[in-house]
Design a protein around this motif. Sequence first.
Motif, PDB file in Angstrom:
ATOM      1  N   GLY A 143     -40.886 -16.548   3.482  1.00 42.93           N
ATOM      2  CA  GLY A 143     -40.598 -17.527   2.441  1.00 42.93           C
ATOM      3  C   GLY A 143     -40.275 -16.882   1.114  1.00 42.93           C
ATOM      4  O   GLY A 143     -39.337 -17.295   0.410  1.00 42.93           O
ATOM      5  N   THR A 144     -41.021 -15.854   0.749  1.00 40.17           N
ATOM      6  CA  THR A 144     -40.731 -15.139  -0.505  1.00 40.17           C
ATOM      7  C   THR A 144     -39.378 -14.447  -0.435  1.00 40.17           C
ATOM      8  O   THR A 144     -38.618 -14.442  -1.421  1.00 40.17           O
ATOM      9  N   GLU A 145     -39.064 -13.849   0.717  1.00 41.05           N
ATOM     10  CA  GLU A 145     -37.767 -13.197   0.868  1.00 41.05           C
ATOM     11  C   GLU A 145     -36.625 -14.211   0.761  1.00 41.05           C
ATOM     12  O   GLU A 145     -35.589 -13.935   0.139  1.00 41.05           O
ATOM     13  N   LEU A 146     -36.798 -15.397   1.342  1.00 39.62           N
ATOM     14  CA  LEU A 146     -35.772 -16.430   1.235  1.00 39.62           C
ATOM     15  C   LEU A 146     -35.626 -16.906  -0.205  1.00 39.62           C
ATOM     16  O   LEU A 146     -34.503 -17.126  -0.690  1.00 39.62           O
ATOM     17  N   HIS A 147     -36.737 -17.066  -0.893  1.00 44.05           N
ATOM     18  CA  HIS A 147     -36.715 -17.500  -2.294  1.00 44.05           C
ATOM     19  C   HIS A 147     -35.938 -16.502  -3.155  1.00 44.05           C
ATOM     20  O   HIS A 147     -35.082 -16.892  -3.967  1.00 44.05           O
ATOM     21  N   HIS A 148     -36.225 -15.219  -2.982  1.00 44.50           N
ATOM     22  CA  HIS A 148     -35.517 -14.188  -3.754  1.00 44.50           C
ATOM     23  C   HIS A 148     -34.048 -14.093  -3.344  1.00 44.50           C
ATOM     24  O   HIS A 148     -33.183 -13.830  -4.193  1.00 44.50           O
ATOM     25  N   LEU A 149     -33.755 -14.309  -2.073  1.00 42.70           N
ATOM     26  CA  LEU A 149     -32.369 -14.229  -1.606  1.00 42.70           C
ATOM     27  C   LEU A 149     -31.511 -15.315  -2.252  1.00 42.70           C
ATOM     28  O   LEU A 149     -30.394 -15.046  -2.727  1.00 42.70           O
ATOM     29  N   ILE A 150     -32.011 -16.547  -2.300  1.00 39.59           N
ATOM     30  CA  ILE A 150     -31.251 -17.633  -2.903  1.00 39.59           C
ATOM     31  C   ILE A 150     -31.064 -17.389  -4.399  1.00 39.59           C
ATOM     32  O   ILE A 150     -29.959 -17.591  -4.956  1.00 39.59           O
ATOM     33  N   SER A 151     -32.106 -16.939  -5.069  1.00 38.23           N
ATOM     34  CA  SER A 151     -32.008 -16.667  -6.498  1.00 38.23           C
ATOM     35  C   SER A 151     -31.021 -15.547  -6.798  1.00 38.23           C
ATOM     36  O   SER A 151     -30.187 -15.654  -7.715  1.00 38.23           O
ATOM     37  N   ASN A 152     -31.076 -14.476  -6.018  1.00 41.52           N
ATOM     38  CA  ASN A 152     -30.143 -13.357  -6.236  1.00 41.52           C
ATOM     39  C   ASN A 152     -28.714 -13.747  -5.901  1.00 41.52           C
ATOM     40  O   ASN A 152     -27.769 -13.287  -6.559  1.00 41.52           O
ATOM     41  N   ASN A 153     -28.520 -14.588  -4.892  1.00 43.84           N
ATOM     42  CA  ASN A 153     -27.165 -15.020  -4.551  1.00 43.84           C
ATOM     43  C   ASN A 153     -26.549 -15.875  -5.651  1.00 43.84           C
ATOM     44  O   ASN A 153     -25.342 -15.789  -5.918  1.00 43.84           O
ATOM     45  N   LEU A 154     -27.360 -16.696  -6.293  1.00 42.33           N
ATOM     46  CA  LEU A 154     -26.852 -17.467  -7.432  1.00 42.33           C
ATOM     47  C   LEU A 154     -26.417 -16.548  -8.566  1.00 42.33           C
ATOM     48  O   LEU A 154     -25.362 -16.758  -9.189  1.00 42.33           O
ATOM     49  N   GLU A 155     -27.189 -15.518  -8.805  1.00 44.76           N
ATOM     50  CA  GLU A 155     -26.836 -14.578  -9.870  1.00 44.76           C
ATOM     51  C   GLU A 155     -25.579 -13.776  -9.507  1.00 44.76           C
ATOM     52  O   GLU A 155     -24.728 -13.514 -10.368  1.00 44.76           O
ATOM     53  N   LYS A 156     -25.463 -13.392  -8.237  1.00 46.70           N
ATOM     54  CA  LYS A 156     -24.255 -12.673  -7.811  1.00 46.70           C
ATOM     55  C   LYS A 156     -23.017 -13.560  -7.912  1.00 46.70           C
ATOM     56  O   LYS A 156     -21.930 -13.091  -8.268  1.00 46.70           O
ATOM     57  N   LEU A 157     -23.182 -14.829  -7.584  1.00 53.24           N
ATOM     58  CA  LEU A 157     -22.068 -15.762  -7.701  1.00 53.24           C
ATOM     59  C   LEU A 157     -21.644 -15.904  -9.160  1.00 53.24           C
ATOM     60  O   LEU A 157     -20.439 -15.946  -9.475  1.00 53.24           O
ATOM     61  N   ALA A 158     -22.610 -15.958 -10.058  1.00 54.54           N
ATOM     62  CA  ALA A 158     -22.289 -16.044 -11.483  1.00 54.54           C
ATOM     63  C   ALA A 158     -21.597 -14.775 -11.977  1.00 54.54           C
ATOM     64  O   ALA A 158     -20.618 -14.840 -12.738  1.00 54.54           O
ATOM     65  N   ASP A 159     -22.086 -13.614 -11.546  1.00 55.25           N
ATOM     66  CA  ASP A 159     -21.454 -12.359 -11.952  1.00 55.25           C
ATOM     67  C   ASP A 159     -20.034 -12.248 -11.426  1.00 55.25           C
ATOM     68  O   ASP A 159     -19.140 -11.731 -12.106  1.00 55.25           O
ATOM     69  N   SER A 160     -19.818 -12.718 -10.212  1.00 55.20           N
ATOM     70  CA  SER A 160     -18.481 -12.664  -9.633  1.00 55.20           C
ATOM     71  C   SER A 160     -17.511 -13.555 -10.405  1.00 55.20           C
ATOM     72  O   SER A 160     -16.371 -13.165 -10.687  1.00 55.20           O
ATOM     73  N   LEU A 161     -17.956 -14.756 -10.779  1.00 56.29           N
ATOM     74  CA  LEU A 161     -17.096 -15.661 -11.540  1.00 56.29           C
ATOM     75  C   LEU A 161     -16.851 -15.138 -12.948  1.00 56.29           C
ATOM     76  O   LEU A 161     -15.734 -15.204 -13.467  1.00 56.29           O
ATOM     77  N   GLU A 162     -17.898 -14.586 -13.564  1.00 61.58           N
ATOM     78  CA  GLU A 162     -17.734 -14.017 -14.894  1.00 61.58           C
ATOM     79  C   GLU A 162     -16.838 -12.785 -14.867  1.00 61.58           C
ATOM     80  O   GLU A 162     -16.028 -12.557 -15.778  1.00 61.58           O
ATOM     81  N   GLY A 163     -16.967 -11.985 -13.807  1.00 55.33           N
ATOM     82  CA  GLY A 163     -16.091 -10.817 -13.680  1.00 55.33           C
ATOM     83  C   GLY A 163     -14.638 -11.192 -13.494  1.00 55.33           C
ATOM     84  O   GLY A 163     -13.738 -10.509 -13.992  1.00 55.33           O
ATOM     85  N   TYR A 164     -14.393 -12.287 -12.777  1.00 54.18           N
ATOM     86  CA  TYR A 164     -13.013 -12.750 -12.623  1.00 54.18           C
ATOM     87  C   TYR A 164     -12.431 -13.168 -13.963  1.00 54.18           C
ATOM     88  O   TYR A 164     -11.271 -12.882 -14.273  1.00 54.18           O
ATOM     89  N   GLY A 165     -13.229 -13.860 -14.785  1.00 51.46           N
ATOM     90  CA  GLY A 165     -12.743 -14.247 -16.096  1.00 51.46           C
ATOM     91  C   GLY A 165     -12.450 -13.055 -16.982  1.00 51.46           C
ATOM     92  O   GLY A 165     -11.431 -13.025 -17.695  1.00 51.46           O
ATOM     93  N   ALA A 166     -13.329 -12.049 -16.934  1.00 53.09           N
ATOM     94  CA  ALA A 166     -13.086 -10.846 -17.726  1.00 53.09           C
ATOM     95  C   ALA A 166     -11.876 -10.067 -17.233  1.00 53.09           C
ATOM     96  O   ALA A 166     -11.200  -9.383 -18.005  1.00 53.09           O
TER      97      ALA A 166
END
Length: 498
Positions: free
Chosen positions: A229-252
């Motif tokens: 459960g903890t691993e799943l919790h961290h996985l979802i949180s990290n994936n949201l952050e990676k998605l944000a970084d990917s979108l921000e990187g595309y804009g840059a």
Amino acid sequence: MVKENEVPGRLEWRVNMPNGSSRILAPESRETCNRLQSLVMGIFLNIRGFLDKAWNLAVNEPKKVVHCLKVGLALSLVSVFYYMKPLYDGVGGNAMWAVMTVVVVFEYTVGSTLYKCVNRAIGTCLAGSLGIGVHWVASQAGDKFEPVILQVSVFLLAAAATFSRFIPTIKARFDYGAMIFILTFSLVSVSGYRVDKLVELAHERVSTIAIGASICIFITMILCPVWAGTELHHLISNNLEKLADSLEGYGAENFSVDGSKNVHEKDSSKRLQGYKCVLNSKAAEESMANFARWEPAHGKFNFRHPWKQYLKIGASMRSCAYCIETLHGGINSNTETPEFLKEPLNDVCMRLSTSSSKVLKEMSSMIKTMKKSTKLDILVDEMNSSVEGLQNALKIFPSYQHIPTPDPATEEAPNCTEEPSLKPTALSLMEIVQMATLTSLLVEIASRIEGIVEEVKELATQAEFRDESSKKSKQTQTKINGNDGNEHEVTVKTLQQV
């Protein structure tokens, strides 16, 4: 003594023997030595590369090294029942079944270990009970019909258990137990035909399996537990952050001015690939959610924690990641959107990608801390206003561009102060389609991010996330009360001095 004789067209090595004769070394022998040397060096380099990768894995993920040590400890403890004679006699000489149980059942996370232990216990007990019952019925039918009844029971129950493994609910939670049921029932039914003390044999095997499963559960929950459960919790949180970084990187990468592109080049090249982790995490999310249901309450997670809601969030993230993948596909394509066409929309597109990435990062922080965010609604409103700004910019965007072209009269007279004329140039259909695709994808990403927001809010409601505003108000009230107490103490001391 070795002499080198150079013959036109080839090189020979002549060796003088003790008896006065000489022998010429063939060139093939030297080629064979070189090949053998290169083969040995290749094997050595491969082994060294493998050891380097193993060392890097151990350094980056120390939990896996700890898991290996726990498996070794469990096997060492369960082997005591085989080496010590009193314990060996107590389990009836079937201590090897306990060793096999540890090897098969011990997994990386607590949930997966409990899943296998419970399934193995249920499958073994149910199959053993049915096997003993079928054996008793077959023995009452006489020696002639006993093997027939046993074979028919094995055929029917094995076929039924195998069919149950195709049912989605059974396959998701009891697939391993169905397989153990088939194995145990077949062994008990077949061996019971030649064994007289079948009940004692089944009791000894169940006891040894219980010993191995208990040791696995004790070690995996006490020594450095890894919760699914903890691993799943961290996985979802990290994936949201990676998605944000990917979108921000595309804009840059696409909407920044020319001077700032080089600044963000190294960072954006790493962040651009973040969406791929989101696309490839479906299997990991489903397995972790399935194993998390078997785990007891631990840390911030209750026993009935809504693990299924994490799967809905992951599905919403993947739908958003597909749009981002399409955006990044335009970067590597041969036909890019012209710069003069993107320039009027750079500001609004950059504002939209930045606001969308802020919403994703706020949701990542919200899940990581398990606190309701007061900024999330504000950031969503900013994202929606950026979408409206992009749509308004598209309404006033002209269907043709005025590109300044020098007048022939101006070329002949360079000192003339007359301004160059503006010549309207119509846009091609392909350029218009590229620009429309780019803007529509940005708007679609914003709408899908709103879907992620709804799923995260639902998770916060079901999991009862703490309210950040109430916590801040409590802290403020505590500070006020503390200040009032200090003022009261100062007043008392002043009166005492007077």
